[in-house]
Motif scaffolding. Structure first.
Motif, PDB file in Angstrom:
ATOM      1  N   VAL A  76       0.838  -1.208   0.000  1.00 34.35           N
ATOM      2  CA  VAL A  76       0.000   0.000   0.000  1.00 34.35           C
ATOM      3  C   VAL A  76       0.870   1.253   0.000  1.00 34.35           C
ATOM      4  CG1 VAL A  76      -1.650   1.358   1.353  1.00 34.35           C
ATOM      5  CG2 VAL A  76      -1.980  -1.111   1.095  1.00 34.35           C
TER       6      VAL A  76
ATOM      7  N   GLU B 287      -1.046  -1.308  -3.995  1.00 31.94           N
ATOM      8  CA  GLU B 287      -2.370  -1.743  -3.561  1.00 31.94           C
ATOM      9  C   GLU B 287      -3.147  -0.565  -2.994  1.00 31.94           C
ATOM     10  OE1 GLU B 287      -3.141  -4.778  -4.352  1.00 31.94           O
ATOM     11  OE2 GLU B 287      -1.074  -5.216  -4.906  1.00 31.94           O
ATOM     12  N   LYS B 288      -4.458  -0.726  -2.946  1.00 30.24           N
ATOM     13  CA  LYS B 288      -5.333   0.284  -2.363  1.00 30.24           C
ATOM     14  C   LYS B 288      -5.880  -0.235  -1.045  1.00 30.24           C
ATOM     15  CE  LYS B 288      -9.408   3.131  -3.304  1.00 30.24           C
ATOM     16  NZ  LYS B 288     -10.502   3.414  -4.271  1.00 30.24           N
ATOM     17  N   PHE B 289      -5.705   0.559  -0.003  1.00 30.78           N
ATOM     18  CA  PHE B 289      -6.193   0.151   1.313  1.00 30.78           C
ATOM     19  C   PHE B 289      -7.684   0.459   1.416  1.00 30.78           C
ATOM     20  CE2 PHE B 289      -6.853   1.144   5.913  1.00 30.78           C
ATOM     21  CZ  PHE B 289      -6.677  -0.154   6.375  1.00 30.78           C
ATOM     22  N   ILE B 290      -8.494  -0.559   1.686  1.00 27.80           N
ATOM     23  CA  ILE B 290      -9.946  -0.406   1.730  1.00 27.80           C
ATOM     24  C   ILE B 290     -10.437  -0.091   3.134  1.00 27.80           C
ATOM     25  CG2 ILE B 290     -12.147  -1.570   1.265  1.00 27.80           C
ATOM     26  CD1 ILE B 290     -10.681  -3.272  -0.791  1.00 27.80           C
TER      27      ILE B 290
ATOM     28  N   SER C 238      -8.180  -6.118   1.118  1.00 30.42           N
ATOM     29  CA  SER C 238      -7.019  -5.277   0.817  1.00 30.42           C
ATOM     30  C   SER C 238      -5.748  -6.086   0.593  1.00 30.42           C
ATOM     31  CB  SER C 238      -6.780  -4.286   1.972  1.00 30.42           C
ATOM     32  OG  SER C 238      -7.899  -3.464   2.198  1.00 30.42           O
TER      33      SER C 238
END
Length: 430
Positions: free
Chosen positions: A206, A211-214, A339
């Motif tokens: 992230v 990556e995208k942190f949800i 995530s």
């Protein structure tokens, strides 16, 4: 009530000790709530629904084991079986994930019948020890090749089938770091090394923008995309007989090996080497496999990580019930599970592979009629990308080599019949 249900004083334990043991066990096996959706979602299954099914199946199985059998053994969808479900049955053979769930359900029903009827011991005793060990090691090698692939360490090649991946990729380097972290933490005795590694690699991914942190907490997603989605009609077709058998076979021996190992370590065996309430243990395990298929996950089975809880003092089913409660609480971690990228869970596959490959050391390496079929079994699983094919090759080669060597006494009726059945499958169904 707890004393009456779990007989704590008789087993020289207390509520406090059992709770600590349950937390210890959960920390060592909780990686499955992230790894299982990552693996099964590649079949097209909804990852949120698989996450919920994984938590519920683990909670149901662990609670059932604790209450019915009063053993400190936790259950969850099994590593190796989830990989076989995804990469062999669905992606490899072209069956739908609904059909694969049907096969898991049917294998669970058969396992339940074998647990109730007095035929289970005969089946287990009819399989040579070398093949049992080879199957465990082969599943480990199967997991390793999947872990290397998911990490990007290896990739396909038209010239050599497999070749080295791009080691300059940041995600590949993060996966390698994750594996080193697991081993390092386990070596110095820190609980939950696998889950810590998964989270660290995810955070780094992230931060580096991969990556995208949800998020972390939310209400659980819907289970309906996988709930009651088994295709039983498709699963009973002739072509899936071997697949059903593979699910059954691996679960049967994986469960037996786990049970014996934990029971030996905890001192549950009597002077004759037998376990009290063993039928209850097997009924709980098979019922959990059936429930897991209904919920929408691959085969649920006993976890060897339960030995960590036993080492911490767990001696009764209360430990398993504590694990069940923690899996229910984990239902609210679905954003965190969504995530986590596939390269963060890849090191866990390789680590489990290392643990399972240790079985090769127990094979009788002075007898060619034992180690040759064993190696054929173990090597066939990763090279054919199928646990079922490895089992088939192992049975056929063991029987053929023993006959040619004149070692007829090493064979039995069940072994010969199964070998002939596998040969018939290759003649008529391939």
């Amino acid at each position: 009530m707890l004393e009456r249900l779990f007989q704590l004083k008789k087993n020289n334990t207390s509520v406090r000790i059992e709770i600590i043991a349950g937390i210890s066990t959960f920390l060592t096996m909780s990686y499955i709530i992230f790894v299982n959706p990552s693996v099964l979602s590649q079949t097209g299954m909804d990852p949120g629904a698989v996450f919920v099914a994984t938590c519920l199946a683990a909670a149901f199985g662990s609670a059932l084991m604790g209450i019915i059998a009063n053993y400190p053994i936790a259950l969850a969808p099994g590593m190796g079986l989830n990989a076989y479900f995804t990469y062999s049955v669905v992606l490899g053979s072209g069956h739908s994930w609904q059909v694969a769930l049907g096969a898991v359900f049917i294998s669970g029903l058969i396992f339940l019948c074998l647990s109730i009827l007095p035929v289970r011991e005969y089946i287990i005793n009819s399989i040579p020890k070398s093949l049992k060990l080879a199957i465990a090691a082969g599943i480990g090698l199967f997991l390793a090749i999947i872990g290397f692939k998911n990490a990007g360490i290896i990739t396909g090649s038209s010239a050599t089938l497999l070749t080295l991946g791009d080691l300059h990729q940041t995600t590949t380097l993060l996966a390698i770091l994750g594996f080193f972290l697991i081993i390092g933490l386990e070596a110095i005795g820190i609980l939950g090394g696998t889950i810590i590694s998964i989270l660290v690699v995810t955070v780094l991914g992230v931060l580096l923008g991969h990556e995208k942190f949800i998020g972390i907490f939310s209400m659980p997603p819907s289970i309906m995309p996988t709930f009651l989605q088994m295709d039983l009609k498709g699963a009973v077709s002739l072509g899936l007989v071997t697949i059903v058998f593979a699910f059954l076979f691996v679960d049967l021996f994986d469960n037996t090996g786990t049970l014996i190992g934990i029971a030996y370590r905890a001192g549950f065996m009597d002077k004759n080497g037998k376990l009290p309430r063993i039928n209850r243990v097997l009924i709980a395990d098979s019922a959990a496999a059936i429930a897991g298929a209904v919920l929408g996950t691959s085969t649920t089975t006993s976890y060897v990580e339960s030995a960590v809880g036993v080492k911490s003092g767990g001696r009764t089913g209360l430990m398993a019930v504590v694990v069940a409660i923690l899996f229910l609480l984990a239902l609210f971690l679905s954003p965190l599970a969504a995530s986590i990228p596939i390269y963060a869970t890849a090191p866990a596959l390789v680590y489990v592979a290392c643990l399972m490959a240790r079985a090769l050391t127990e094979i009788h390496w002075e007898d060619a009629t034992e180690y040759a079929p064993a190696m054929i079994t173990a090597l066939s699983m990763p090279l054919t990308f199928s646990i079922a094919e490895g089992i088939s090759f192992g049975f056929i080669s063991y029987t053929a080599i023993k006959i040619i060597s004149g070692r007829f006494r090493d064979l039995n009726a069940a072994l010969i019949i199964l070998s002939l059945a596998f040969i018939a499958k290759y003649i008529f169904l391939h």
